[in-house]
Structure formats: C-alpha cells, structure tokens
Design a protein around this motif. Structure first.
Motif, PDB file in Angstrom:
ATOM      1  N   UNK A  62      32.474  44.143  55.456  1.00 53.83           N
ATOM      2  CA  UNK A  62      31.713  44.265  54.204  1.00 53.83           C
ATOM      3  C   UNK A  62      32.578  44.784  53.061  1.00 53.83           C
ATOM      4  N   UNK A  63      33.494  45.700  53.363  1.00 52.68           N
ATOM      5  CA  UNK A  63      34.337  46.253  52.305  1.00 52.68           C
ATOM      6  C   UNK A  63      35.204  45.200  51.666  1.00 52.68           C
ATOM      7  N   UNK A  64      35.734  44.299  52.460  1.00 53.27           N
ATOM      8  CA  UNK A  64      36.548  43.214  51.922  1.00 53.27           C
ATOM      9  C   UNK A  64      35.717  42.319  51.008  1.00 53.27           C
ATOM     10  N   UNK A  65      34.480  42.048  51.422  1.00 55.17           N
ATOM     11  CA  UNK A  65      33.604  41.207  50.598  1.00 55.17           C
ATOM     12  C   UNK A  65      33.291  41.910  49.292  1.00 55.17           C
ATOM     13  N   UNK A  66      32.970  43.220  49.360  1.00 54.26           N
ATOM     14  CA  UNK A  66      32.649  43.971  48.153  1.00 54.26           C
ATOM     15  C   UNK A  66      33.837  43.991  47.204  1.00 54.26           C
ATOM     16  N   UNK A  67      35.067  44.201  47.749  1.00 53.31           N
ATOM     17  CA  UNK A  67      36.249  44.200  46.915  1.00 53.31           C
ATOM     18  C   UNK A  67      36.498  42.863  46.275  1.00 53.31           C
ATOM     19  N   UNK A  68      36.287  41.785  47.017  1.00 51.42           N
ATOM     20  CA  UNK A  68      36.465  40.445  46.464  1.00 51.42           C
ATOM     21  C   UNK A  68      35.460  40.176  45.361  1.00 51.42           C
ATOM     22  N   UNK A  69      34.236  40.663  45.529  1.00 48.47           N
ATOM     23  CA  UNK A  69      33.215  40.476  44.502  1.00 48.47           C
ATOM     24  C   UNK A  69      33.598  41.211  43.226  1.00 48.47           C
ATOM     25  N   UNK A  70      34.148  42.441  43.349  1.00 46.41           N
ATOM     26  CA  UNK A  70      34.602  43.197  42.183  1.00 46.41           C
ATOM     27  C   UNK A  70      35.737  42.463  41.489  1.00 46.41           C
ATOM     28  N   UNK A  71      36.705  41.980  42.267  1.00 50.31           N
ATOM     29  CA  UNK A  71      37.830  41.266  41.692  1.00 50.31           C
ATOM     30  C   UNK A  71      37.403  40.013  40.968  1.00 50.31           C
TER      31      UNK A  71
END
Length: 422
Positions: free
Chosen positions: A381-390
């Motif tokens: 989930x953290x990777x997805x959240x970071x990608x969404x922010x980027x």
C-alpha cells in the motif's frame, strides 16, 4: 427403449421414481396403507442400500387413481426428506401390471448434495424399464450445495412420447426480479442431435440460447450449447442464490456450455461453462480504493466505481462443489488499472494480479488467499500511496519518485526469518 430413455434421471426425481415404482408395484395385492408403507421402506432399502422411513401412505382407486406418500426420510448423516409425493397412474395399464404415470407431484423435499453420492449407479430412471412417466412437478424443493447453502426451487418437466423431456421449467420462488430457466425441445439437427431452446430470466436481464444433446451408439451423451446473457445485475443474480457478490453492475457477454456422461446426473456433474463478459456501470462492493491507499490499507470500507470491467469466467462442477476460475480480468478506475486471475473452490479463494498506476509507470503485485468470507490480502500500500502522490505532483518522473517515497513511508522491508537449524 432407446439409449436416451435408459439414461434420463435427475437428482430431483430420484426419490420420486423409486417411491412411485415401489408403491405401485405392490398395488395389485391391495394391501392396507400401513402395510404398503412398510413395503415401500423395504423395497427402497433393498434397491438402494439406504434405510427409508415413511410416515404414512394413502391411496385410492375410484375417481382419479392416486398413491400418496407422506413425511418420508432416509436415515443418512444428511438425510433426504420429502413432505409429500403424489403419484397419478393410469388404471388400465396398472391392472396389467404396467406402470404409466400421468403425473408425479413432489412437495417439500430437502435434497443435500452430499446425500446423493450414496445412490450413484444404483438408481433406475423413473422413465426406464416398463415405467412410463408423462410429467413431474415439484414445489418447495430445497437443494443444499456442497458448501451448505440451501436454495429453494419450483419446477416442472413434461416428457414426449419417446420419454425425452419436451419442456422443462425451473424457477426460484419469492425472488425479485424473477429468476427462471425454460428449456423447450425444438426438433433435431441433421446429425441427429436433439435441440432445446433455452431462455433465462434473472436479475433484471435475460439470456437466450440453444443446447444440443447427442448420444453415441454406446449410449454416451454429449451436451453442447450457447447462451447470450444481456444486462444481468451481477449482485442481484448471486443474491437470488444466497451468495454475496464482490462486484456490482450489469453483465453481458457470450457463454458456452459443454458436458458428457452416461446419465443426466453425470451430465450435470461434468457441466463446464465458459463466459466472456463485460460489466457496465461496474463497481467494487465493500472496498474503497481511495480510502485504502490513503490509509495504507487500514481503512477499506466503501465502494469503488469502475470505468470498465471485463474478463473470462469458467465454471466446472466437481465432486467438491462448483469450481469457478476467472482469467483475463481487467478493471480500470481512474488512474488505477488492475489485472489478474482468481480461483474460487471449496469456500476458498486464490487470486493474483498486478495494480498499475498512471498507465503502467508503476505496477505493484497483489494476492489474496484463504476463506472467501475473509481472505488474507497482500499488497504494498505504501508504494501505491507514494506513486499516487508523485502522479499528483509531477506526472511521469514524479510517479517514480512518489513510488520511492511510498516505500519509505511503508518502512524498510521486514527481514526474512532464518531457516530452522537442524
């Protein structure tokens, strides 16, 4: 009698045929009703190897001849039960010890799937031998699946002069919108296959199609067919059979049917379907993707509207219930695209796939496995959240940077446990 005739039987008429044959075969001796009940019990156990208990028997000759069996059940761990079976024979053939039954009525039966295994290979079809059956109707018949889900059915089968079904109707009572299946015999192909027109009405939609039944010289039957489901409410359809759907929307597509067997029971047990489906106005039920991303998977309650949902669904009856396999599944929701496959069998789910963000710049594998009611779900989930922010800050390169940020937010990877020392 043709090979077709010798092999026609269904789970719903197993008990009907046996009790009808048992009670009418001894009618020539005109026993009293209690003695007739005991003879039915003895005949059933002798032929099928299972003890039967009959509550009462009533019969009459004058007017409309009838034999009625009340409150019967087998003595099995999961018993077959029936509240009432009424058999209406023709009188003149009966006096010549021939059994021509105009109608059999079955009401209030309970048929556990697990109980039927004890009768395989031992049941004489109700239309076989010197027994001619014209029609069967049933009401309030509860079929209990391998997974223990009870579903109530009503229906009717009318037979042609050659003892093959002329028309059949199956419905789920007290379901709105109505759920019905109608099959009507409609001639033969030039190759000699019997044609049946199929019509399904369910969950606000419909499915029209055709089935073909062929029999080899050795008596082996093959069923093939096609259905075209249109605008079927997925959640309502599963709810009509007491099952929860993970998705909502209206499905359309094309379905192929195939089965083989020496009896109709074998045909049913071998039935395989393959459906190519597209779901309009689709959504994930009980799962909110945005909440899940923002909370790193801690909060998922809600729904996720989907821009599109397509896939292939295959079903196969097995000795341990229905097996359902989903392949080529693709769902699009805004910047998210999920693809993968899943298998549902014996109350378990095994699913794998990938979740892509921003057109595939970042993709994250996911998996789900365990009991269908509460599977274990794994995804970064953290990777997805970071990608969404980027993606929000800077498309393209920013998405990759965001994915790295997400990895930091999630924390360093957990060390793998050391293997046990021997």
């Amino acid at each position: 009698m043709t090979a077709h005739t010798r092999r026609w039987t269904t789970a719903a008429t197993v008990l009907v045929g046996l009790l009808a044959a048992a009670c009418l075969a001894v009618w020539a001796w005109m026993p009293d009703e209690d003695a007739l009940a005991r003879r039915i019990e003895a005949t059933f156990e002798e032929r099928l190897g299972q003890k039967l208990v009959v509550g009462a028997v009533r019969w009459r000759v004058l007017g409309l001849p009838m034999v009625e069996v009340l409150d019967a059940h087998t003595e099995q761990p999961e018993a077959l039960r029936v509240r009432r079976i009424a058999v209406y024979p023709q009188l003149m053939p009966l006096l010549q010890r021939q059994l021509v039954i105009d109608r059999v009525e079955l009401d209030g039966a309970v048929v556990p799937r697990n109980a039927l295994a004890a009768y395989r290979g031992r049941v004489t079809p109700p239309g076989g031998g010197d027994v001619e059956l014209r029609a069967v109707s049933f009401t309030n018949v509860t079929y209990i699946s391998y997974s223990g889900i009870p579903v109530v059915y009503d229906g009717e089968i009318v037979f042609d002069a050659d003892r093959l079904p002329q028309r059949a109707r199956l419905l789920r009572p007290d379901v709105q919108p109505p759920a019905t299946l109608d099959a009507t015999r409609d001639g033969r192909t030039v190759e000699g296959a019997d044609i049946y027109r199929l019509r399904v009405q369910a969950a606000g939609g419909s499915a029209l199609g055709q089935a073909r039944l062929t029999t080899s010289a050795e008596g082996r039957m093959t069923l093939t067919g096609e259905l075209a489901p249109r605008d079927v409410d997925v959640a309502a359809l599963l709810d009509a059979f007491h099952r929860r759907s993970p998705i909502g929307g209206r499905a359309s597509g094309e379905t192929e049917l195939r089965a083989q067997g020496d009896t109709v029971s074998e045909l049913f047990r071998s039935l395989h379907t393959r459906s190519v489906l597209k779901v309009e106005r689709a959504k994930l039920l009980r799962f909110d993707m945005d909440k899940a991303v923002k909370s790193l998977g801690e909060d998922r309650a809600g729904e996720t509207p989907l821009d599109s949902l397509t896939g292939v669904m295959e079903t196969q009856n097995t000795g341990h219930g229905l097996k359902t396999v989903f392949t080529q599944v693709e769902a699009v929701a805004g910047n998210y695209t999920a693809s993968g496959q899943a298998t549902l069998h014996r109350k378990q789910i095994a699913a794998q796939g990938r979740l892509e963000i921003a057109g595939g710049v970042v993709d994250v594998p996911f998996a789900a496995q365990g009991p269908t009611r509460k599977p274990e779900f794994s995804i970064a989930w953290g990777t997805i959240a970071g990608a969404a922010v980027g993606t929000a800050v800077l498309p393209g390169i920013g998405t990759v940077l965001g994915a790295k940020i997400g990895g930091v937010v999630s924390g360093p990877p957990r060390p793998q446990p050391e293997p046990p020392r021997h």
